[in-house]
Write an enzyme that holds these catalytic residues in place. Structure first.
Site, PDB file in Angstrom:
ATOM      1  N   GLU A 261      36.269  41.995  42.078  1.00 41.95           N
ATOM      2  CA  GLU A 261      37.300  43.081  42.394  1.00 41.95           C
ATOM      3  C   GLU A 261      37.317  43.569  43.743  1.00 41.95           C
ATOM      4  OE1 GLU A 261      36.552  45.580  38.915  1.00 41.95           O
ATOM      5  OE2 GLU A 261      38.247  44.597  37.860  1.00 41.95           O
TER       6      GLU A 261
ATOM      7  N   GLN B  64      30.892  41.040  42.055  1.00 37.84           N
ATOM      8  CA  GLN B  64      30.179  40.507  40.896  1.00 37.84           C
ATOM      9  C   GLN B  64      30.397  38.844  41.012  1.00 37.84           C
ATOM     10  OE1 GLN B  64      32.757  42.380  37.720  1.00 37.84           O
ATOM     11  NE2 GLN B  64      32.145  40.451  36.747  1.00 37.84           N
TER      12      GLN B  64
END
Lengths: 761, 761
Positions: free
Chosen positions: B490, B603
């Protein structure tokens, strides 16, 4: 066109007939202002139908807490909310114990509003039959004085038509206002004092947090058939309201009228302990001049404004009405006399968008004010940004920039960022470019270089520093890229290498360095001072130039055009004309992701670059880009059609230019974007002015000379405008077969018309 | 590691010593839950220091109004807020008229908390000297019954140490709770009824809007030195509170204790008119079993859970404590018995993130529940999404998709989208892929194909339809591209051609069509039903395959890797190790735009694709991508280190794998991201389980067989885990020199260990 209830008229905005559904739109369109304060055209008397109440004082704001779904580092904690100010227009009217309320009357006939732009007043008249079957004729005139900027006046006439009637006027001041755009029950104002007599009323209050102290005041006089009535008013106080009740039995056919003198005195201009005495002075002066006297002064003041800024168009009343509406609103919003103020995107017509200052000022408004006012007005607008430089540097520091790099806020009131949407606040950084461009444009137009050594160069250095730091060297491209930006076209977010942004970034650096060298040679003392203050080094300048010299611009060999951004051609390139028209405006029909992945352009983006830097490109290049981008442009920003109109005119596409002109000039009057009830689009109105003067008139400044390339839409017989150019006032009259240039001030001027030098006397 | 106050212990989380600054973190870490309800480890007695009160009931939420700075079309009007429920743990304690409050005591000594994971209870003990100089010893035990999910129990002991004392216990129920994450004074609960006697108390209330009716109940018993006291309680009522006061003079050294039985009955499980009688039944059963009886049952229930799901690690107590904490929390959050519930990212430990269900469930949690529970539990999780299919189709329609295309919400409680950040809500669409992947994974692991013809195929078709519509044909690339997405990372928003998204999109279509063909042949009746329901045509299938067959994947020839997205290599490619460490975590130090234009990966993104589709790639390819992306990964999402740990283990990089393992397993205990006070990261805890079983154990399922490639970190002596595979329970024990596979259930199982087939008996 989405509505057409406004009656075409060259000098007035007119609405005939009362329709509840139009009330809020008309409240916007008939707004009045005097640069210092302004208000929506709310009714004076009670109205219980849907309405958007708005009264605003220039420079008075409230730092409201930013509330977002998901906080991002760097968001400002507060945003400057344009505040709804205490209401002084209110006059409750009671006819035989029934409150006059157009929403609940039995019948409303002959309803008419007129915003007389020539003379600067708002009128309203109607005949209403109340539930008690009394029919009254009402006639109201209201204006905000240009001459006394703290003063507004209302003249309210009532004539009972079918019987005698007891008429009660209750003029009041109400401090219990709130903003429409607040979702929560916040209070922004605190009332600290109320005074009321049989004639005058005062409410003192201050904004919370910012502590702007305001005295809202009024004085009312009653007249029967034009003769001053001896009836005394009865003063009344409520918690946050003062009012005075005037009651009189009026015979059928007689006219009772109330003149209300009112307004604000504020701590922006007075000591807060002297607001009531200042208000009393205003009232004394006003009532001694009387309503008619003040109205005459008002007409005179507007006549002065029009003398310089009017554009007359013959043969096309809607076009005429449109341009005058735009010029009128601009003058209502910003007069240029107060350097603390700026041109809010909604002016005094609504509260949408917090803050008062956007890049609109530099990109769209400055040319209008430069050409129609004293050049000090434009200089004040530049100075406004110079005064905010320190805060722009702090703003950039919050985002990780160092060493005096400045990022001017997207939206501001006091120099601090007031916007909180990451893709805009942090990424729509091209705004920095417009601020530098305005300096260039001011110097180009006025010839006044003094601003640059005095103030502008510091701004230019800070902006160049920003771009140097914001660019990234791409080893892939062996060029400097600018990643993660939003261009003027806000229908693209977080894109890489927006052509407009990269281009203006490079230009900013080049322009800063060019002026640095000029100041070094010609203004040695200023140069020393600036170097000492900014600690600019040769290495840093070299590093800036390295970025500017190696800036990357996305380009399509296939189409021969610069691309709006990396990857633009991967989109599904369906032209706007081939789009299902039910989908438009797309911002009301499509989800945000769909808009983002579409090729549709909200407002001129690459073309904005070609507009600003027209002098860098050949006409064929401009044409190629216009042909490529225009078909994908949806013009869902008010700032779009004017640029397209100017370029279409440049490219001799007069039909298109005319269509864009109508769209920009009548955007609010015809409510193209179905949102005029939220307020008018003030800043784009300066774009409308440009689309005539720069578009049809083809006015440019090149090498200290005014150039013209006059054209005229086939719908018009002729048109004329004036420009103030370096202390000369030039009148330009353009017809189909002839063009006249006349000097109204100054001895002579050499201009260039269609490439030929002409002496104007 | 940012904190290390938790004492290492293989079976318990232990805190020694009282520190005000740790209270909120410990409230998260010592949270307890039983799948149906849960609560933060708030103190029973008054505490006036900084605290974050939280008590939650599974499935009870409130649709709060979305408030964003700038509205975008497509935002949901409401989001499902996890609601703080009425508090039943409260016991005010008064010692000689002074309220016990650890924040204002003269002295607190021997403070100790223990979360006993083996037996499932929370203990707390301390000695406090009050302002009145009385020193008391306090010992408290509390648990939420796994056996009776509506019940919680507290046993609260006080011994005055230095004098006799009058001790007053005031157990109470408080319905006046609010959420910490509310910025406004909203009320979410309405109290409708209160009842209180000398022993029992009840408050009935319901949530506003959603009308979940809840009876919060309690019954208290007083004991002196372990013997039931005859002292009667004095009932009290306040507006939204009921309480019972028990007062007793206690000699120095004697112990007064209160047992409080309490909990909730709700309209989720009872008729709303019978909540008090249901509560009375719960109390009757509970008090008849008594505290010790209930505690024994609790130990028994946890022992059953541990029997299957424990992972034991020898030689590394911190690693051991970490994995057990993760397994314990997962079991506290979701037991799999109620198909209406799901695994919220904060479980019952906090209220951050509205809604209960994220793609975390499918991508991270399902493997844990498949291997440690009956396969019905995983099937329930899949069914949950099938039940939401219609709403996912409606959600896609809101965004302009048609014809039965589904977009599952980013966050949901009842199937409706609950998130309101355009770059996530509208663009993080890869979540759809995880939902399809979970179906594939479930079938691969359990061998149960029945879910697909019964329910799953409809989900797969709707998802394939979405991807077919969401892709755009790029004439530039002569391929299908997917524009404007946010991948799992993100820290990139609105990018084009995110490799992970494009890859899973293609896979979804291929997998849907593959199953369509299989169902057509093997489940003809289902096939007919599905075709009729979905109106899927051959043309549509062809169009889907056209997209899948021509999907574009950004690739770097230079690096020999797929690129995370278009333009990734234009960034300034400074590795995380070369970054100023003061800048980390970057999400607490950098503004959002700076994060976005950096190469840093929040991530696993491309690597998440290589994790899911490991079977599509050669080990060398996985290695190359790991080497390329790992150095840019900042692991600022809890979901990141587990995937990197698994891949590092696969690539024989045991040191790295072990470091990632510690980071994922002790993320909350050691508070890596400095935010544990907001609650624990529940869903990533399943990733921790995977990092042992799939990472070190190397467990995979290929062709209906379990494969292992056992490895062991050098820090460990041995470790063991069990998996439930197709109705067999396999125990795996791995040491440095030996690996044992034992069947604990089932007759025999053929597995593959390091490529060699092994029969386990």
């Amino acid at each position: 066109m989405n509505q057409d209830y406004i009656t075409p008229n060259p000098w007035s905005i007119i609405e005939d007939g009362f329709e509840v559904d139009r009330v809020q739109s008309s409240e916007s369109l008939f707004s009045i202002g005097n640069g210092s304060m302004g208000q929506r055209a709310n009714f004076e008397e009670t109205y219980t139908g849907p309405s958007f109440q708005g009264s605003y004082i220039g420079g008075v704001y409230y730092p409201d807490k930013t509330r977002v779904g998901w906080w991002k580092n760097g968001y400002p904690e507060y945003f400057a909310k344009v505040l709804n100010a205490p209401n002084w227009i209110g006059i409750n009217v009671i006819i035989n114990d029934e409150i006059l309320d157009l929403f609940s009357c039995k019948k409303v006939e002959n309803f008419r509003r007129e915003l007389n732009m020539k003379e600067g007043w708002l009128g309203r008249s109607f005949e209403a039959t109340l539930q008690n079957d009394i029919t009254i004729k009402v006639d109201i005139k209201r204006f905000l004085s240009l001459d006394q900027e703290e003063l507004g006046v209302i003249d309210y006439h009532i004539t009972p038509l079918n019987s005698e009637a007891k008429i009660t006027f209750i003029p009041y001041l109400d401090s219990g206002i709130t903003n429409q755009d607040t979702n929560w029950e916040d209070q922004f104002w605190k009332t600290t004092n109320k005074e009321v007599s049989d004639k005058q009323g005062f409410i003192e209050s201050h904004t919370l947090k910012t502590f702007y102290h305001v005295c809202t005041f009024m004085e009312s006089h009653l007249f029967l058939n034009g003769n001053k009535s001896e009836t005394k008013g009865k003063p009344l106080q409520k918690e946050i309201e003062v009012s005075i009740s005037f009651e009189e039995q009026v015979a059928q056919g007689n006219t009772l009228s109330l003149q209300k003198y009112a307004g604000y005195t504020t701590s922006l201009n007075h000591d807060k302990s002297e607001l009531i005495s200042a208000a009393t002075s205003v009232l004394e002066k006003a009532t001694s001049e009387g309503f008619e006297g003040l109205l005459n002064t008002q007409k005179q003041a507007w006549s002065e404004i029009w003398k310089m800024s009017d554009i007359s168009i013959d043969g096309d009343v809607k076009a005429q009405q449109g341009i005058r509406f735009n010029i009128f609103q601009l003058n209502q919003t910003y007069t240029g006399t107060d350097h603390r103020l700026n041109i809010g995107p909604k002016g005094f017509t609504g509260e949408k968008y917090g803050g008062s200052t956007y890049w609109d000022t530099e990109a769209y408004c400055i040319p209008f004010y430069m050409a129609t006012k004293d050049q000090q007005v434009a200089r004040n607008l530049l100075k406004y940004r110079y005064n905010h430089l320190e805060k722009a540097i702090e703003n950039a520091e919050k985002l990780g920039f160092t060493n005096g790099a400045a990022l001017y806020p997207m939206v501001t009131m006091n120099g601090e960022e007031s916007h909180n949407e990451w893709e805009i606040t942090f990424e729509e950084i091209h705004r920095n470019g417009a601020i530098a461009y305005a300096i260039f444009n001011y110097h180009r137009y006025t010839g006044d270089y003094s601003y640059i050594p005095e103030m502008g160069l510091e701004v230019l250095i800070a902006i160049a520093r920003f771009w140097e730091q914001r660019a990234t060297f791409s080893t892939q491209k062996n060029k400097y890229v600018i990643l993660g930006v939003t261009g003027p076209n806000e229908y693209e977010n977080n894109v890489n290498n927006n052509f407009y942004t990269n281009y203006i970034a490079k230009w900013c650096i080049d322009y800063a360095v060019e002026n640095l060298r000029k100041v070094e040679i010609e203004y040695a003392t200023d140069y020393e001072r600036i170097l000492q203050k900014t600690k600019l080094t040769t290495t840093e300048i070299e590093s800036m130039l390295e970025v500017a010299d190696n800036m990357y611009f996305p380009y399509s060999e296939e189409h021969g055009v610069y691309l709006q951004q990396d990857g633009f051609l991967d989109k599904e390139m369906v032209k706007v004309d081939d789009l299902d028209q039910d989908m438009r405006p797309i911002n009301q029909h499509w989800s945000w992701d769909r808009i983002l992945r579409s090729p549709y352009i909200k407002q001129a983006d690459t073309l904005q670059g070609f507009y600003f830097f027209e002098h860098h490109f050949k006409k064929e290049e401009i044409e190629k880009h216009f042909d490529f981008y225009e078909p994908f442009t949806v013009h869902e920003s008010s700032l779009s059609p004017c640029v397209h109109s100017i370029q279409a005119a440049l490219l001799d596409r007069m039909e298109q230019a005319y269509a864009f002109y109508l769209r920009t000039s009548r955007l609010d009057l015809d409510d193209y974007n179905k949102e005029v009830k939220e307020g008018c689009h003030i800043t784009s109105m300066a774009g409308t002015w440009m689309s005539i003067v720069e578009g049809f008139g083809g006015m440019r400044v090149k090498n200290d000379q005014l150039h013209f390339a006059p054209k005229i839409p086939k719908e018009w017989t002729s048109y004329s405008f004036k420009v103030n150019f370096r202390d000369r006032i030039l009148k330009v009259e353009i017809g189909h077969d002839n063009t006249n240039f006349t000097l109204e001030k100054g001895n002579q001027l050499q201009i260039v018309v269609n490439g030929a030098t002409v002496e104007v006397k």
